[in-house]
Design a protein around this motif. Structure first.
Motif, PDB file in Angstrom:
ATOM      1  N   PHE A  65     -29.043 -57.691  -6.607  1.00 37.16           N
ATOM      2  CA  PHE A  65     -27.977 -58.070  -6.611  1.00 37.16           C
ATOM      3  C   PHE A  65     -27.082 -58.575  -5.271  1.00 37.16           C
ATOM      4  O   PHE A  65     -27.450 -57.917  -4.543  1.00 37.16           O
ATOM      5  CB  PHE A  65     -27.213 -57.573  -6.536  1.00 37.16           C
ATOM      6  N   LYS A  66     -27.614 -60.036  -5.340  1.00 40.22           N
ATOM      7  CA  LYS A  66     -27.432 -60.431  -3.339  1.00 40.22           C
ATOM      8  C   LYS A  66     -26.151 -60.097  -2.746  1.00 40.22           C
ATOM      9  O   LYS A  66     -24.884 -59.832  -2.968  1.00 40.22           O
ATOM     10  CB  LYS A  66     -27.766 -61.675  -3.859  1.00 40.22           C
ATOM     11  N   GLY A  67     -27.243 -59.808  -1.364  1.00 41.82           N
ATOM     12  CA  GLY A  67     -26.002 -59.193  -0.443  1.00 41.82           C
ATOM     13  C   GLY A  67     -25.058 -57.153  -0.472  1.00 41.82           C
ATOM     14  O   GLY A  67     -25.127 -57.057  -0.098  1.00 41.82           O
ATOM     15  N   THR A  68     -26.265 -57.006  -1.534  1.00 40.19           N
ATOM     16  CA  THR A  68     -25.493 -55.298  -2.147  1.00 40.19           C
ATOM     17  C   THR A  68     -26.712 -54.497  -2.554  1.00 40.19           C
ATOM     18  O   THR A  68     -27.075 -53.576  -1.359  1.00 40.19           O
ATOM     19  CB  THR A  68     -24.824 -54.981  -2.888  1.00 40.19           C
ATOM     20  N   LEU A  69     -26.763 -54.927  -3.563  1.00 37.18           N
ATOM     21  CA  LEU A  69     -28.202 -53.908  -3.962  1.00 37.18           C
ATOM     22  C   LEU A  69     -30.168 -54.829  -4.246  1.00 37.18           C
ATOM     23  O   LEU A  69     -29.825 -55.740  -4.841  1.00 37.18           O
ATOM     24  CB  LEU A  69     -28.251 -53.071  -5.701  1.00 37.18           C
ATOM     25  N   SER A  70     -30.957 -54.465  -3.846  1.00 34.09           N
ATOM     26  CA  SER A  70     -31.782 -54.748  -4.110  1.00 34.09           C
ATOM     27  C   SER A  70     -32.421 -53.989  -5.118  1.00 34.09           C
ATOM     28  O   SER A  70     -32.109 -53.725  -6.012  1.00 34.09           O
ATOM     29  CB  SER A  70     -33.669 -53.802  -2.881  1.00 34.09           C
ATOM     30  N   SER A  71     -33.950 -55.498  -5.484  1.00 36.16           N
ATOM     31  CA  SER A  71     -34.968 -54.639  -7.040  1.00 36.16           C
ATOM     32  C   SER A  71     -34.561 -53.587  -6.872  1.00 36.16           C
ATOM     33  O   SER A  71     -34.417 -52.630  -7.839  1.00 36.16           O
ATOM     34  CB  SER A  71     -35.415 -55.508  -7.009  1.00 36.16           C
ATOM     35  N   GLU A  72     -35.151 -52.448  -5.683  1.00 37.02           N
ATOM     36  CA  GLU A  72     -36.051 -50.988  -5.627  1.00 37.02           C
ATOM     37  C   GLU A  72     -34.204 -50.103  -5.852  1.00 37.02           C
ATOM     38  O   GLU A  72     -34.350 -49.161  -6.482  1.00 37.02           O
ATOM     39  CB  GLU A  72     -36.870 -50.964  -4.419  1.00 37.02           C
ATOM     40  N   GLN A  73     -32.764 -50.870  -4.918  1.00 36.92           N
ATOM     41  CA  GLN A  73     -32.292 -49.974  -5.237  1.00 36.92           C
ATOM     42  C   GLN A  73     -31.836 -49.172  -6.942  1.00 36.92           C
ATOM     43  O   GLN A  73     -31.425 -49.138  -7.504  1.00 36.92           O
ATOM     44  CB  GLN A  73     -31.182 -50.239  -4.354  1.00 36.92           C
ATOM     45  N   THR A  74     -31.839 -50.341  -7.842  1.00 38.96           N
ATOM     46  CA  THR A  74     -31.685 -50.773  -9.272  1.00 38.96           C
ATOM     47  C   THR A  74     -32.482 -49.993 -10.011  1.00 38.96           C
ATOM     48  O   THR A  74     -31.408 -48.946 -10.914  1.00 38.96           O
ATOM     49  CB  THR A  74     -31.271 -52.086  -9.728  1.00 38.96           C
ATOM     50  N   ILE A  75     -33.451 -49.835  -9.243  1.00 37.68           N
ATOM     51  CA  ILE A  75     -34.248 -48.855  -9.986  1.00 37.68           C
ATOM     52  C   ILE A  75     -33.785 -47.228  -9.705  1.00 37.68           C
ATOM     53  O   ILE A  75     -34.315 -46.370 -10.781  1.00 37.68           O
ATOM     54  CB  ILE A  75     -35.739 -48.894  -9.378  1.00 37.68           C
ATOM     55  N   GLU A  76     -33.671 -47.139  -8.778  1.00 35.67           N
ATOM     56  CA  GLU A  76     -33.340 -45.820  -8.807  1.00 35.67           C
ATOM     57  C   GLU A  76     -32.199 -45.108  -9.286  1.00 35.67           C
ATOM     58  O   GLU A  76     -32.143 -44.552  -9.271  1.00 35.67           O
ATOM     59  CB  GLU A  76     -33.513 -45.537  -6.752  1.00 35.67           C
ATOM     60  N   LEU A  77     -31.214 -46.304  -9.672  1.00 36.30           N
ATOM     61  CA  LEU A  77     -30.479 -46.234 -10.026  1.00 36.30           C
ATOM     62  C   LEU A  77     -30.158 -45.471 -11.207  1.00 36.30           C
ATOM     63  O   LEU A  77     -29.380 -44.835 -11.793  1.00 36.30           O
ATOM     64  CB  LEU A  77     -28.889 -46.514  -8.995  1.00 36.30           C
ATOM     65  N   LEU A  78     -30.880 -46.519 -12.125  1.00 34.48           N
ATOM     66  CA  LEU A  78     -31.547 -46.514 -13.483  1.00 34.48           C
ATOM     67  C   LEU A  78     -31.616 -45.202 -13.466  1.00 34.48           C
ATOM     68  O   LEU A  78     -31.230 -44.330 -14.573  1.00 34.48           O
ATOM     69  CB  LEU A  78     -31.595 -47.871 -14.156  1.00 34.48           C
ATOM     70  N   THR A  79     -32.858 -45.069 -12.712  1.00 33.72           N
ATOM     71  CA  THR A  79     -33.413 -43.667 -12.823  1.00 33.72           C
ATOM     72  C   THR A  79     -33.189 -42.624 -13.029  1.00 33.72           C
ATOM     73  O   THR A  79     -33.260 -41.592 -13.651  1.00 33.72           O
ATOM     74  CB  THR A  79     -34.747 -43.827 -11.834  1.00 33.72           C
ATOM     75  N   LYS A  80     -31.783 -43.016 -12.113  1.00 31.71           N
ATOM     76  CA  LYS A  80     -31.025 -41.227 -11.782  1.00 31.71           C
ATOM     77  C   LYS A  80     -30.363 -41.090 -13.060  1.00 31.71           C
ATOM     78  O   LYS A  80     -29.918 -39.843 -13.669  1.00 31.71           O
ATOM     79  CB  LYS A  80     -30.653 -40.986 -10.662  1.00 31.71           C
ATOM     80  N   ALA A  81     -29.787 -42.439 -13.329  1.00 35.22           N
ATOM     81  CA  ALA A  81     -28.803 -42.390 -14.447  1.00 35.22           C
ATOM     82  C   ALA A  81     -29.316 -42.243 -15.693  1.00 35.22           C
ATOM     83  O   ALA A  81     -29.269 -41.153 -16.833  1.00 35.22           O
ATOM     84  CB  ALA A  81     -28.276 -43.650 -14.906  1.00 35.22           C
ATOM     85  N   ALA A  82     -30.619 -42.810 -16.110  1.00 36.31           N
ATOM     86  CA  ALA A  82     -31.134 -42.020 -17.357  1.00 36.31           C
ATOM     87  C   ALA A  82     -31.345 -40.481 -17.853  1.00 36.31           C
ATOM     88  O   ALA A  82     -31.046 -40.718 -18.378  1.00 36.31           O
ATOM     89  CB  ALA A  82     -32.324 -42.906 -17.664  1.00 36.31           C
ATOM     90  N   HIS A  83     -31.994 -39.956 -16.269  1.00 38.03           N
ATOM     91  CA  HIS A  83     -32.178 -38.761 -16.705  1.00 38.03           C
ATOM     92  C   HIS A  83     -30.698 -37.814 -16.631  1.00 38.03           C
ATOM     93  O   HIS A  83     -31.060 -36.474 -17.352  1.00 38.03           O
ATOM     94  CB  HIS A  83     -33.074 -38.086 -15.809  1.00 38.03           C
TER      95      HIS A  83
END
Length: 376
Positions: A10-28
């Motif tokens: 998300f340009k200027g805010t979240l990297s692709s790697e950060q989205t992975i971390e947040l999605l993983t936390k939310a999924a669990h």
């Protein structure tokens, strides 16, 4: 249940790697113990090298090269194997490297990108992928080619430096000094624009203004680019205006294609091939992708389109979590995307959404997974 996360930054805010971390936390949080896999992705623009290095477990190799104004800059390429590297031309020749008050495409050069390629050749790499978005240049790739031994001569036989202002001076192109290793190497260019080199849709008039070109500067550059094109036609028998993407990165696409016989490919398709995406998603029950803003452009070589099409061919459903929606976003449903949710949870200014990007993304991921959980 196996979930695969492959979202654009998300340009200027979240990297692709950060989205992975947040999605993983939310999924669990929603599903409890479940199998998740994160795949960093990009479409050939900003962050492409980092995403591929991370996905392939490669390493960054730093080199000192020259920037767009021939200043000293530190750039890097990604070593992916004993033979493969990936690099972004923006690392050495990108617009952010030029202060706003010094932006003038008459003065900028792609020389540093050529130096970065040469550094990779020096280390013995033969398979080189180059993302060419975000340039500060409009030199037709002269600087790039000069760094690899090509000589651009004026009518008096003088060697030109290879910057935008010299396009009008090119009278002959001497290929005799081209690095032999460059001739043998395989070059893949990540390019999603189809602009020709010259004309109203060419490199200068389409992209020159954002690089600091005034009306007068652009008129001069276009005349120079037409001269450069005519010399190429005369000496190589190839018209760059007939090559899709020749005008990419201020004409760097022309130099790569004509001087190095590079293969021009979609950025997202190249990235997905480099990281072995099809193999990674085998056995997945669902894929989550997304981007900062989804609109009609998302169907033309962007991450969501690429991920969706690949998933569709494997009959894997795809959900998207995006920052916002724009005109024509519905077109993405034709590319394997089954549903879209946005991260914003109420009326707010863009500035607030950007400031709260991480919080909103996580909450949006939880809402999305709760909705999906209903059908399980």
């Amino acid at each position: 249940m196996k979930l695969v996360f492959a979202s654009d930054s998300f340009k200027g805010t979240l990297s692709s790697e950060q989205t992975i971390e947040l999605l993983t936390k939310a999924a669990h949080e929603v599903f409890g113990p479940c199998e998740t896999m994160g795949i960093p992705v990009a479409d050939g623009g900003e962050g492409t090298t980092d995403a591929v290095i991370l996905a392939r477990k490669g390493k960054k190799v730093y080199k000192e090269v020259h920037g767009p104004l021939m200043e000293d800059v530190t750039a890097y390429y990604g070593q992916l194997s004993d033979s493969e590297v990936i690099l972004e031309m923006a690392q050495a020749s990108g617009l952010p490297l030029v202060p706003e008050d010094k932006r003038n495409p008459l003065n900028t050069t792609t020389y540093g990108t050529g130096e970065l390629v040469k550094a990779a050749l020096d280390e013995g790499f033969e398979d080189i992928s180059i993302a060419i978005g975000g340039s500060a240049t409009n030199d037709g790739g002269m600087g790039f080619a000069s760094a690899l031994g090509v000589k651009f001569l004026d009518i008096n036989g003088n060697v030109l430096e290879g910057k935008g202002s010299e396009l009008e001076k090119v009278a002959h192109i001497d290929m005799s000094g081209l690095d032999e290793r460059a001739k043998k190497a395989r070059f893949t260019v990540m390019c999603d624009v189809t602009n020709p080199l010259c004309g109203k849709d060419g490199a200068t008039f389409t992209f020159g203004k954002q690089k600091g070109g005034t009306h007068e500067i652009l008129e001069r550059l276009e005349k120079g680019m037409c001269n450069y094109r005519d010399v190429i036609i005369k000496e190589f028998g190839i018209n760059p205006d007939d090559i899709q993407g020749a005008g990419a990165a201020g004409g760097l696409g022309t130099a790569l294609k004509i001087f190095l016989n590079a293969e021009m490919k979609s950025g997202i398709e190249t990235v997905l091939d480099l990281i072995g995406f099809d193999k990674l998603i085998e056995g997945a029950d669902m894929i989550v992708t997304g981007e900062g803003r989804t609109d009609w452009q998302s169907c033309f070589g962007k991450v969501m389109q690429g991920v969706g099409d690949r998933a569709k061919s494997h009959e894997i459903p795809v959900a998207a979590l995006c920052g916002g929606l724009g005109k024509g976003y519905e077109g993405i449903f034709e590319h394997g995307i089954n549903s879209i949710m946005t991260t914003v949870d109420g009326p707010m200014l863009l500035s607030e959404a950007l400031d709260r990007a991480e919080e909103l993304y996580y909450k949006g991921a939880v809402r999305m997974f709760r909705m999906i959980n209903i059908s399980l």
